[in-house]
Write a protein that holds these residues in place. Structure first.
Motif, mmCIF file in Angstrom:
data_model
loop_
_atom_site.group_PDB
_atom_site.id
_atom_site.type_symbol
_atom_site.label_atom_id
_atom_site.label_comp_id
_atom_site.label_asym_id
_atom_site.label_seq_id
_atom_site.Cartn_x
_atom_site.Cartn_y
_atom_site.Cartn_z
ATOM 1 N N ARG A 30 0.812 -1.224 0.000
ATOM 2 C CA ARG A 30 0.000 0.000 0.000
ATOM 3 C C ARG A 30 0.845 1.274 0.000
ATOM 4 O O ARG A 30 0.432 2.289 -0.506
ATOM 5 C CB ARG A 30 -0.975 -0.012 1.167
ATOM 6 N N ARG A 31 2.033 1.213 0.559
ATOM 7 C CA ARG A 31 2.891 2.401 0.561
ATOM 8 C C ARG A 31 3.328 2.763 -0.868
ATOM 9 O O ARG A 31 3.417 3.935 -1.215
ATOM 10 C CB ARG A 31 4.092 2.197 1.469
ATOM 11 N N ASP A 89 -2.429 10.281 5.566
ATOM 12 C CA ASP A 89 -2.775 9.379 6.669
ATOM 13 C C ASP A 89 -4.135 8.739 6.437
ATOM 14 O O ASP A 89 -4.318 7.543 6.661
ATOM 15 C CB ASP A 89 -2.782 10.130 8.002
ATOM 16 N N HIS A 90 -5.089 9.537 5.985
ATOM 17 C CA HIS A 90 -6.432 9.008 5.710
ATOM 18 C C HIS A 90 -6.364 7.944 4.611
ATOM 19 O O HIS A 90 -6.977 6.873 4.715
ATOM 20 C CB HIS A 90 -7.349 10.152 5.300
ATOM 21 N N ILE A 92 -3.763 6.036 3.647
ATOM 22 C CA ILE A 92 -3.072 4.810 4.049
ATOM 23 C C ILE A 92 -3.928 4.017 5.032
ATOM 24 O O ILE A 92 -3.946 2.779 4.999
ATOM 25 C CB ILE A 92 -1.648 5.101 4.603
ATOM 26 N N ARG A 93 -4.685 4.693 5.900
ATOM 27 C CA ARG A 93 -5.583 3.975 6.819
ATOM 28 C C ARG A 93 -6.697 3.267 6.060
ATOM 29 O O ARG A 93 -7.080 2.149 6.399
ATOM 30 C CB ARG A 93 -6.153 4.932 7.862
ATOM 31 N N ALA A 94 -7.221 3.914 5.029
ATOM 32 C CA ALA A 94 -8.257 3.255 4.216
ATOM 33 C C ALA A 94 -7.695 1.987 3.573
ATOM 34 O O ALA A 94 -8.334 0.932 3.608
ATOM 35 C CB ALA A 94 -8.777 4.212 3.146
ATOM 36 N N GLU A 96 -5.097 0.193 4.588
ATOM 37 C CA GLU A 96 -4.826 -0.781 5.652
ATOM 38 C C GLU A 96 -6.083 -1.519 6.063
ATOM 39 O O GLU A 96 -6.037 -2.707 6.389
ATOM 40 C CB GLU A 96 -4.232 -0.077 6.883
ATOM 41 N N ALA A 97 -7.210 -0.830 6.062
ATOM 42 C CA ALA A 97 -8.483 -1.423 6.470
ATOM 43 C C ALA A 97 -9.147 -2.221 5.348
ATOM 44 O O ALA A 97 -10.201 -2.815 5.548
ATOM 45 C CB ALA A 97 -9.431 -0.329 6.958
#
Length: 126
Positions: A30-31, A89-90, A92-94, A96-97
């Motif tokens: 994802r990164r 941040d938003h 990458i969190r999406a 990750e989830a």
């Protein structure tokens, strides 16, 4: 059950009638999706597709085709999304989830919308 590995990303544009993919990438994590999307956002915002300096990480796909914006709002929004940590941040969190990371800007002068999208899986999984 097949485990999905990898991520995909693409940049699309729509003029209200036609939908076109400007380019995309398939990467291992994802990164790298976020790095590629940020690069495309900055490239499109900074001078309508002028080349950027090479990335320190080798990306498996080239840059998307340029887009000519008719107003300053869309390039400013792309630049803001790519450079502000809260937006990153938003996104990458999406990812990750397990949700897609999406960002769309509009150029109301010509009815153009441009979307940056990243998701877990293959391009066909979008």
């Amino acid at each position: 059950m097949t485990r999905v590995t990898g991520y995909a990303a693409e940049v699309t544009v729509c003029d209200g009638q036609r939908f076109t993919t400007l380019g995309g990438v398939v990467v291992h994590n994802r990164r790298l999706v976020l790095l590629w999307l940020r690069r495309q956002a900055l490239r499109l915002a900074n001078g309508h597709g002028l080349p950027l300096a090479p990335e320190p990480v080798r990306l498996p796909a080239g840059d998307v085709r340029p887009v000519r914006f008719h107003g300053a709002h869309a390039p400013e929004e792309l630049r803001r999304w790519a450079t502000h940590s809260a937006h990153q941040d938003h996104a990458i969190r999406a990812l990750e989830a397990g949700f897609p990371a999406l960002f769309t800007v509009l150029d109301p002068a010509v009815g153009l919308s441009l979307t940056l999208a990243g998701w877990r899986g293959r391009p066909a999984d979008r």
